[in-house]
Design a protein around this motif. Structure first.
Motif, short mmCIF file in Angstrom:
data_model
loop_
_atom_site.label_atom_id
_atom_site.label_comp_id
_atom_site.label_asym_id
_atom_site.label_seq_id
_atom_site.Cartn_x
_atom_site.Cartn_y
_atom_site.Cartn_z
N MET A 158 0.84 -1.34 -0.02
CA MET A 158 0.03 -0.03 0.00
C MET A 158 0.84 1.31 0.00
O MET A 158 0.34 2.33 -0.19
N GLY A 159 2.15 1.07 0.47
CA GLY A 159 3.05 2.41 0.54
C GLY A 159 2.77 3.17 1.67
O GLY A 159 2.91 4.33 1.74
N VAL A 160 2.38 2.30 2.98
CA VAL A 160 2.18 3.16 4.06
C VAL A 160 3.05 2.78 5.26
O VAL A 160 3.85 1.45 4.97
N ASN A 161 2.95 3.25 6.47
CA ASN A 161 3.77 2.63 7.75
C ASN A 161 3.35 1.40 8.18
O ASN A 161 2.03 1.39 8.25
N TYR A 162 4.04 0.77 8.84
CA TYR A 162 3.40 -0.51 9.61
C TYR A 162 4.16 -0.61 11.19
O TYR A 162 5.26 -0.34 11.21
N ASN A 163 3.26 -0.73 12.00
CA ASN A 163 3.85 -0.92 13.35
C ASN A 163 3.17 -1.86 13.98
O ASN A 163 1.77 -2.01 14.07
N ASN A 164 3.80 -2.81 14.76
CA ASN A 164 3.17 -4.18 15.22
C ASN A 164 2.69 -3.78 16.84
O ASN A 164 2.06 -4.76 17.19
N ASN A 165 2.94 -2.63 17.22
CA ASN A 165 2.73 -2.30 18.57
C ASN A 165 1.60 -1.22 18.49
O ASN A 165 2.05 -0.03 18.16
N ASN A 166 0.44 -1.42 18.81
CA ASN A 166 -0.75 -0.51 18.99
C ASN A 166 -0.55 0.85 19.72
O ASN A 166 -0.57 1.84 19.30
N ILE A 167 0.28 0.74 20.75
CA ILE A 167 0.56 2.00 21.50
C ILE A 167 1.51 2.61 21.10
O ILE A 167 1.51 3.98 20.90
N ASP A 168 2.59 2.06 20.59
CA ASP A 168 3.63 2.87 19.94
C ASP A 168 3.12 3.33 18.53
O ASP A 168 3.84 4.62 18.25
N SER A 169 2.39 2.74 17.99
CA SER A 169 1.75 3.20 16.58
C SER A 169 1.24 4.70 16.82
O SER A 169 0.95 5.44 15.87
N ILE A 170 0.70 5.12 17.92
CA ILE A 170 -0.10 6.27 17.78
C ILE A 170 0.62 7.58 18.70
O ILE A 170 0.22 8.47 18.91
N LYS A 171 1.97 7.08 18.99
CA LYS A 171 2.40 8.20 19.86
C LYS A 171 2.81 9.68 19.07
O LYS A 171 2.82 10.79 19.85
N ASN A 172 2.87 9.69 17.70
CA ASN A 172 2.77 11.03 16.98
C ASN A 172 1.43 11.02 16.38
O ASN A 172 1.40 12.06 15.30
N ALA A 173 0.26 10.48 16.40
CA ALA A 173 -0.62 10.40 15.60
C ALA A 173 -1.73 11.62 16.14
O ALA A 173 -1.76 11.66 17.17
N ASP A 174 -2.06 12.22 14.78
CA ASP A 174 -3.09 13.22 14.98
C ASP A 174 -4.50 12.77 14.99
O ASP A 174 -5.54 13.26 15.62
N VAL A 175 -4.66 11.62 14.30
CA VAL A 175 -5.89 10.96 14.25
C VAL A 175 -5.76 9.32 14.54
O VAL A 175 -4.92 9.02 13.98
N ILE A 176 -6.65 8.79 15.22
CA ILE A 176 -6.46 7.43 15.66
C ILE A 176 -7.91 6.80 15.02
O ILE A 176 -8.91 7.10 15.95
N ILE A 177 -7.79 5.90 14.69
CA ILE A 177 -8.96 5.34 13.97
C ILE A 177 -8.98 3.70 14.44
O ILE A 177 -8.00 3.03 13.96
N PHE A 178 -10.00 3.13 15.35
CA PHE A 178 -10.08 1.88 15.51
C PHE A 178 -11.17 1.15 14.72
O PHE A 178 -12.04 1.24 14.50
N SER A 179 -10.19 0.28 14.02
CA SER A 179 -10.96 -0.85 13.08
C SER A 179 -10.60 -2.12 13.32
O SER A 179 -9.97 -2.82 12.59
N VAL A 180 -11.36 -2.58 14.35
CA VAL A 180 -11.05 -4.07 14.86
C VAL A 180 -12.56 -4.60 15.05
O VAL A 180 -13.39 -4.02 15.11
N PRO A 181 -12.32 -5.95 14.88
CA PRO A 181 -13.94 -6.61 15.04
C PRO A 181 -14.54 -6.16 16.30
O PRO A 181 -13.71 -6.01 17.25
N ILE A 182 -15.92 -6.25 16.21
CA ILE A 182 -16.85 -5.63 17.49
C ILE A 182 -16.29 -6.43 18.92
O ILE A 182 -16.26 -5.49 19.82
N GLU A 183 -16.14 -7.35 18.62
CA GLU A 183 -15.97 -8.11 20.24
C GLU A 183 -14.51 -7.96 20.57
O GLU A 183 -14.36 -8.13 21.79
N TYR A 184 -13.67 -7.32 19.81
CA TYR A 184 -12.37 -6.70 20.32
C TYR A 184 -12.50 -5.40 20.54
O TYR A 184 -11.21 -4.91 21.12
#
Length: 443
Positions: free
Chosen positions: A50-76
């Motif tokens: 896709m040409g985007v960044n990847y981070n396997n750590n959810n918490i680390d992935s948002i440290k510089n985020a302006d917008v955080i979008i949660f897109s996980v299954p409803i049960e999680y």
């Protein structure tokens, strides 16, 4: 939120489904996208493609985020919000995109820091749509928790021609218990009933009215989706249990009226429901349009037998150009440009316009170049001739190469040499026939 802003956007669970679709759409607007996933190996491959960044750590992935979008299954979703939201940077916007809103909205409100903003969201479409245009996006803002981001999000959605609906999480879930929950449950129940009765769906279509065919297409569309997702939709929205129970009770009551021969009571119930829906004319208009579309392509293809046509497969996006050989109620066979017969389901193809076929041929076929000299009256206008020449169907392009008046040309006449291109060598005969038809003499 404008395309000019270089925002950092993290999508928790952006490797698949709607989250992946959102990541791709935002990437088109040049935002800096990071996705996460549970599977590091596949997530990295998807992000690289896709040409985007990847981070396997959810918490680390948002440290510089302006917008955080949660897109996980409803049960999680609730556990993921609880885990990640407290670490959101100051002034960041947190959004979830689940089909249930009350509990995720409360989780965002409880766990997102007070110096951040939240905006629960429900896109009313799946990852197969081509764009936001015409799609419904439901926003359920929480009072005093989205003061600076709200207008930016609405502006972005409207700029992309989405239909934005604003409501509360509670009203959303109550309405969606019917719009999604009751509808899905009804369709799945009908599909199960057809299976239990041992009815051949393919055979039933031979008996079908357009309304039945349309309904069957919608049922098939639902039951062919991810069954785990549809179970989650039924289970997660507590309001849906009420809707299901009411449906079953009403079905049993109406069935009892029929079994007991209570015609007038049945008629009364149906009439009252019609009054409640209160959109007879609009419903007829919309359903008439939908039904007409079922036969529109069929009629177009039947009228095109023996003619060239272009067909694009809806899912593979492969384009087939050729002469229509035969058409049945559900299939079309064309003889393509390599003289191969290709049979396609009419329901799976889009008919290309003349311009689309022309552009495809221009980009994919060998182009043949010819010169032709023709004697015409000296008073002719070369600009008008070129314009007329371009109107000849096989011609791709044409230019005047030479204009000659000399000893070999009779007084009052001129020899004009045109350079033109076509897709087919045999088209040269068509061009010469045309030039002779307007009184020209081929040299």
């Amino acid at each position: 939120m404008t395309c000019e802003e270089k925002l950092n956007i993290t999508i928790i669970g952006g490797s698949r489904g709607l989250g992946n679709w959102i990541a791709q759409e935002l990437k088109k607007d040049n935002y800096n996208i990071t996705i996460t996933s549970r599977n590091k190996s596949s997530g990295e491959k998807i992000a690289q493609k896709m040409g985007v960044n990847y981070n396997n750590n959810n918490i680390d992935s948002i440290k510089n985020a302006d917008v955080i979008i949660f897109s996980v299954p409803i049960e999680y979703m609730l556990d993921t919000i609880k885990e990640v939201a407290p670490h959101a940077p100051e002034k960041a916007l947190l959004m979830d995109i689940t089909s249930v809103k009350t509990e995720p909205a409360k989780a965002l409100e409880d766990y997102a820091p007070k110096n951040t903003e939240i905006l629960p969201c429900h896109p009313m479409f799946g990852p197969r749509v081509p764009s936001l245009e015409g799609q419904v996006v439901i926003l359920t803002p929480i009072e005093n928790r989205c003061n600076s981001w709200y207008d930016k999000i609405v502006k972005y959605l409207k700029k992309h021609d989405a239909n934005v609906v604003i409501t509360t999480p509670e009203e959303h879930d109550k309405t969606m218990s019917v719009v999604q929950g009751l509808t899905h449950f009804s369709y799945i129940s009908i599909a199960n009933t057809i299976r239990k009765l041992g009815i051949s769906v393919k055979k039933s279509r031979e008996f079908a009215s357009p309304v039945y065919s349309l309904m069957l297409d919608m049922i098939s569309r639902i039951v062919s989706q991810n069954p785990y997702l549809y179970y989650s939709i039924q289970k997660s929205n507590k309001q849906t249990a009420i809707s299901r129970k009411t449906l079953i009770e009403e079905s049993n009551r109406l069935a009892k009226l029929i079994d007991e021969g209570k015609e007038e009571e049945f008629v009364y119930e149906m009439s009252e429901s019609a009054k409640h829906l209160d959109e007879f004319e609009e419903a007829l208009g919309r359903s008439d349009k939908a039904i007409s579309l079922l036969t529109q392509d069929l009629n177009t293809l039947k009228a095109s037998i023996g003619k060239e046509i272009g067909l694009e497969h809806q899912y593979s996006k492969n384009i087939h150009v050729g002469i229509v050989k035969s058409v049945t109620s559900d299939e079309v066979t064309i003889t393509d440009l390599r003289d191969n017969d290709v049979t396609l389901k009419i329901s799976n193809v889009n008919i290309l316009s003349h311009e689309e076929v022309y552009n495809w041929k221009k980009n994919n076929l060998q182009i043949h170049k010819f010169d032709v000299s023709v004697i015409l009256p000296e008073t002719c206008d070369t600009n008008i001739l070129v314009h007329m020449f371009k109107k000849i169907d096989p011609v791709i392009d044409v230019k005047v190469k030479e204009v000659y008046i000399g000893e070999q040309i009779e007084d009052g006449f001129v020899s004009i040499t045109f350079t033109y291109t076509t897709f087919n060598k045999e088209d040269r005969k068509v061009i010469e026939k045309y030039l002779k038809g307007i009184g020209g003499i081929i040299r």
